[in-house]
Design a protein around this motif. Structure first.
Motif, PDB file in Angstrom:
ATOM      1  N   CYS A  94       3.183   2.056   3.106  1.00  0.00           N
ATOM      2  CA  CYS A  94       2.353   2.147   4.312  1.00  0.00           C
ATOM      3  C   CYS A  94       1.987   0.776   4.858  1.00  0.00           C
ATOM      4  CB  CYS A  94       1.078   2.934   4.007  1.00  0.00           C
ATOM      5  SG  CYS A  94       1.410   4.633   3.464  1.00  0.00           S
ATOM      6  N   THR A 149       0.872  -1.171   0.000  1.00  0.00           N
ATOM      7  CA  THR A 149       0.000   0.000   0.000  1.00  0.00           C
ATOM      8  C   THR A 149       0.908   1.220   0.000  1.00  0.00           C
ATOM      9  OG1 THR A 149      -1.709  -1.177   1.224  1.00  0.00           O
ATOM     10  CG2 THR A 149      -1.829   1.233   1.217  1.00  0.00           C
ATOM     11  N   ASN A 190       5.921   9.155   8.534  1.00  0.00           N
ATOM     12  CA  ASN A 190       4.849   8.180   8.407  1.00  0.00           C
ATOM     13  C   ASN A 190       3.917   8.586   7.274  1.00  0.00           C
ATOM     14  OD1 ASN A 190       2.972  10.144   9.583  1.00  0.00           O
ATOM     15  ND2 ASN A 190       3.973   9.653  11.535  1.00  0.00           N
ATOM     16  N   CYS A 191       2.897   7.761   7.038  1.00  0.00           N
ATOM     17  CA  CYS A 191       2.019   8.018   5.900  1.00  0.00           C
ATOM     18  C   CYS A 191       1.146   9.252   6.121  1.00  0.00           C
ATOM     19  CB  CYS A 191       1.151   6.795   5.623  1.00  0.00           C
ATOM     20  SG  CYS A 191       2.093   5.440   4.861  1.00  0.00           S
ATOM     21  N   GLU A 192       0.831   9.612   7.380  1.00  0.00           N
ATOM     22  CA  GLU A 192       0.087  10.836   7.639  1.00  0.00           C
ATOM     23  C   GLU A 192       0.901  12.062   7.230  1.00  0.00           C
ATOM     24  OE1 GLU A 192       0.390   8.328   9.737  1.00  0.00           O
ATOM     25  OE2 GLU A 192      -1.682   7.603   9.815  1.00  0.00           O
ATOM     26  N   MET A 252       6.251   6.230  -0.143  1.00  0.00           N
ATOM     27  CA  MET A 252       6.375   5.533   1.139  1.00  0.00           C
ATOM     28  C   MET A 252       5.504   4.277   1.106  1.00  0.00           C
ATOM     29  SD  MET A 252       5.593   6.805   5.059  1.00  0.00           S
ATOM     30  CE  MET A 252       7.184   7.642   5.259  1.00  0.00           C
ATOM     31  N   LYS A 260       1.882   5.508  -0.691  1.00  0.00           N
ATOM     32  CA  LYS A 260       1.527   6.914  -0.773  1.00  0.00           C
ATOM     33  C   LYS A 260       2.703   7.665  -1.399  1.00  0.00           C
ATOM     34  CE  LYS A 260      -2.126   7.643   2.549  1.00  0.00           C
ATOM     35  NZ  LYS A 260      -2.727   8.642   3.460  1.00  0.00           N
ATOM     36  N   GLN A 261       2.371   8.733  -2.106  1.00  0.00           N
ATOM     37  CA  GLN A 261       3.421   9.516  -2.757  1.00  0.00           C
ATOM     38  C   GLN A 261       3.228  11.002  -2.496  1.00  0.00           C
ATOM     39  OE1 GLN A 261       3.378   9.740  -7.014  1.00  0.00           O
ATOM     40  NE2 GLN A 261       1.210  10.293  -7.130  1.00  0.00           N
ATOM     41  N   THR A 296      -2.175  11.584  -3.216  1.00  0.00           N
ATOM     42  CA  THR A 296      -1.136  10.870  -2.485  1.00  0.00           C
ATOM     43  C   THR A 296      -1.333   9.354  -2.501  1.00  0.00           C
ATOM     44  OG1 THR A 296      -2.382  11.172  -0.433  1.00  0.00           O
ATOM     45  CG2 THR A 296      -0.672  12.791  -0.943  1.00  0.00           C
ATOM     46  N   ASP A 297      -2.575   8.906  -2.572  1.00  0.00           N
ATOM     47  CA  ASP A 297      -2.846   7.465  -2.485  1.00  0.00           C
ATOM     48  C   ASP A 297      -2.613   6.784  -3.827  1.00  0.00           C
ATOM     49  OD1 ASP A 297      -3.579   7.294   0.233  1.00  0.00           O
ATOM     50  OD2 ASP A 297      -5.569   8.108  -0.234  1.00  0.00           O
ATOM     51  N   MET A 341       2.908  12.201   4.813  1.00  0.00           N
ATOM     52  CA  MET A 341       2.873  12.319   3.347  1.00  0.00           C
ATOM     53  C   MET A 341       1.668  13.161   2.913  1.00  0.00           C
ATOM     54  SD  MET A 341       5.503  10.591   2.189  1.00  0.00           S
ATOM     55  CE  MET A 341       5.220   9.973   0.518  1.00  0.00           C
ATOM     56  N   ASP A 342       0.524  12.990   3.558  1.00  0.00           N
ATOM     57  CA  ASP A 342      -0.657  13.791   3.226  1.00  0.00           C
ATOM     58  C   ASP A 342      -0.429  15.260   3.548  1.00  0.00           C
ATOM     59  OD1 ASP A 342      -2.178  11.594   2.326  1.00  0.00           O
ATOM     60  OD2 ASP A 342      -2.799  11.110   4.368  1.00  0.00           O
TER      61      ASP A 342
END
Length: 427
Positions: free
Chosen positions: A382, A290, A323-325, A380, A292-293, A340-341, A327-328
């Motif tokens: 996730c 999974t 972390n993935c948060e 990243m 994210k970018q 991002t997803d 990235m948002d």
């Protein structure tokens, strides 16, 4: 309908029915006055000629053996031995007050219905349609269930599988990655009786098997190895585990073929090769990730300096996000034009550039900026789900080792019971 027999419930089912006090097979006839003759005395129980005749017919039916007098004459000594062993098991269970409940019998009936793809509740009706008394089958179920319960009770505290044993099994499999692995069945003949020529019996069985007899049915009835209850199936194994004699024989077999009798320290073995495969490592491209970018665009007309500036922003992202948060949040601060997803997908489904960037990343790790046609993407992982290994899991290995130990103890136990019993064969 063809019946398939559960591992621990070898049910005596035959389409042959004794009628009018007589039965006939290829010219061999058991008359009413002969049917009540004694074939064997086992302690205080008897096995009649009728019992022996019926069992031989069952073996011939489920094993797909030639239905003639010659087959009958060849296999009855081994069949009688099986009947004697069953009597001994029942007697031992009775001596130790092993009972089989009606619920256990019902569960066995339901399991047989499922295995044979019968309608629920059709057990008795299906047997009657073949002229088979259901009580005969239930008697066999009761005997097999009682023996399993007896063996489990007696050896439960003895049979242990250690962590080291599981580790050793896994290490052997790891050492053999890239090497052939074999799925085989075996028949082991070791009568410990000087009057029985095991080599001659093995040669006869090989001839019958090559003529179309069912290997698993023959193994259940005649094999004296620990795998008899599973139709001789020892599962997947390696050349290292097979030993020199059996390994050399398997090397020359094609799937489905039967070996000649093999002399080993355990007696004579007959091997059928079912499948051959290469034990390989999991394909990393099958891992699911999974992603994210954070995407930093580079307009087509940008100068080298402008492109370098955008790359430095992407590099800063890779050094900042934890972390993935994050990235948002970073994508929002940079007004990134792309979402991002990236979703969840197999690594093999990614483009070549993205696949190379993420294939070795762990969860929470960021890639270096990846140059795409319209900009830079920092990615990243996730979540990550590794592909299933073709190696069995620890629980599966533990269950396999435990089953082998139980079967080995059961064989020794039966051998001791047989040694101490009074057995008088009269045919």
């Amino acid at each position: 309908m063809k019946w398939h027999f559960p591992t621990l419930l070898r049910i005596a089912v035959t389409a042959f029915v004794l009628t009018a006090g007589a039965s006939c097979l290829g010219g061999t006839k058991v008359l009413a006055q002969d049917a009540l003759r004694i074939a064997a005395i086992v302690n205080d129980d008897i096995i009649s000629v009728r019992d022996l005749d019926a069992r031989v017919r069952m073996v011939i039916t489920v094993s797909n053996l030639p239905r003639n007098a010659q087959t009958f004459q060849r296999i009855w000594p081994q069949v009688l031995r099986s009947l004697i062993d069953e009597k001994l098991k029942l007697q031992e269970a009775k001596r130790l007050s092993i009972d089989v409940s009606s619920d256990e019998l019902e569960r066995a009936k339901r399991a047989m219905e499922q295995r044979n793809k019968m309608a629920p509740g059709s057990f008795d009706r299906s047997l009657r349609s073949q002229g088979i008394q259901s009580e005969t089958v239930l008697d066999q179920m009761r005997a097999d269930i009682a023996w399993v319960k007896l063996v489990r009770r007696r050896f439960q505290s003895t049979v242990e599988v250690t962590t080291d044993e599981i580790d050793d099994a896994l290490n052997r499999l790891e050492r053999n990655r890239g090497e052939p692995q074999f799925r085989i069945r075996e028949i082991v003949l070791d009568s410990n009786d000087p009057s029985v020529n095991d080599e001659e019996v093995a040669e006869r069985l090989v001839n019958q098997l090559r003529s179309g007899a069912e290997f698993d049915a023959i193994a259940r009835e005649f094999s004296q190895g620990a795998t008899a209850a599973t139709g001789g199936d020892i599962g997947w194994t390696t050349r290292e585990q097979l030993g020199d004699e059996v390994g050399a024989a398997v090397d020359d077999l094609q799937p489905g073929e039967i070996s000649d009798p093999i002399k080993t320290i355990f007696g004579y073995q007959i091997i059928q090769l079912e499948e051959r495969r290469i034990l390989s490592a999991p394909n990393p491209a099958k891992a699911k990730v999974t992603l994210k970018q954070v995407f930093v665009p580079v307009p087509p007309s940008s100068s080298p300096e402008a492109e370098a500036s955008q790359k430095s922003i992407a590099t800063a992202v890779s050094e900042t996000a934890q972390n993935c948060e994050d990235m948002d949040l970073l994508a929002a601060e940079l007004n990134s034009p792309a979402g991002t997803d990236l979703g969840t997908l197999e690594i093999g489904e990614l483009s070549a550039q993205l696949r190379e960037a993420v294939i070795d990343l762990k969860v929470g790790e960021l890639s270096e900026p990846v140059r795409l046609p319209s900009g830079f993407s920092t990615i990243m992982v996730c979540a990550r789900e590794e592909p299933e290994s073709d190696l069995p899991g620890r629980d599966e290995i533990a269950n396999q080792l435990r089953a082998i130990k139980f079967e080995t103890f059961a064989q020794r136990y039966l051998r001791d019971i047989r040694r101490d019993a009074f057995i008088d064969t009269r045919v």
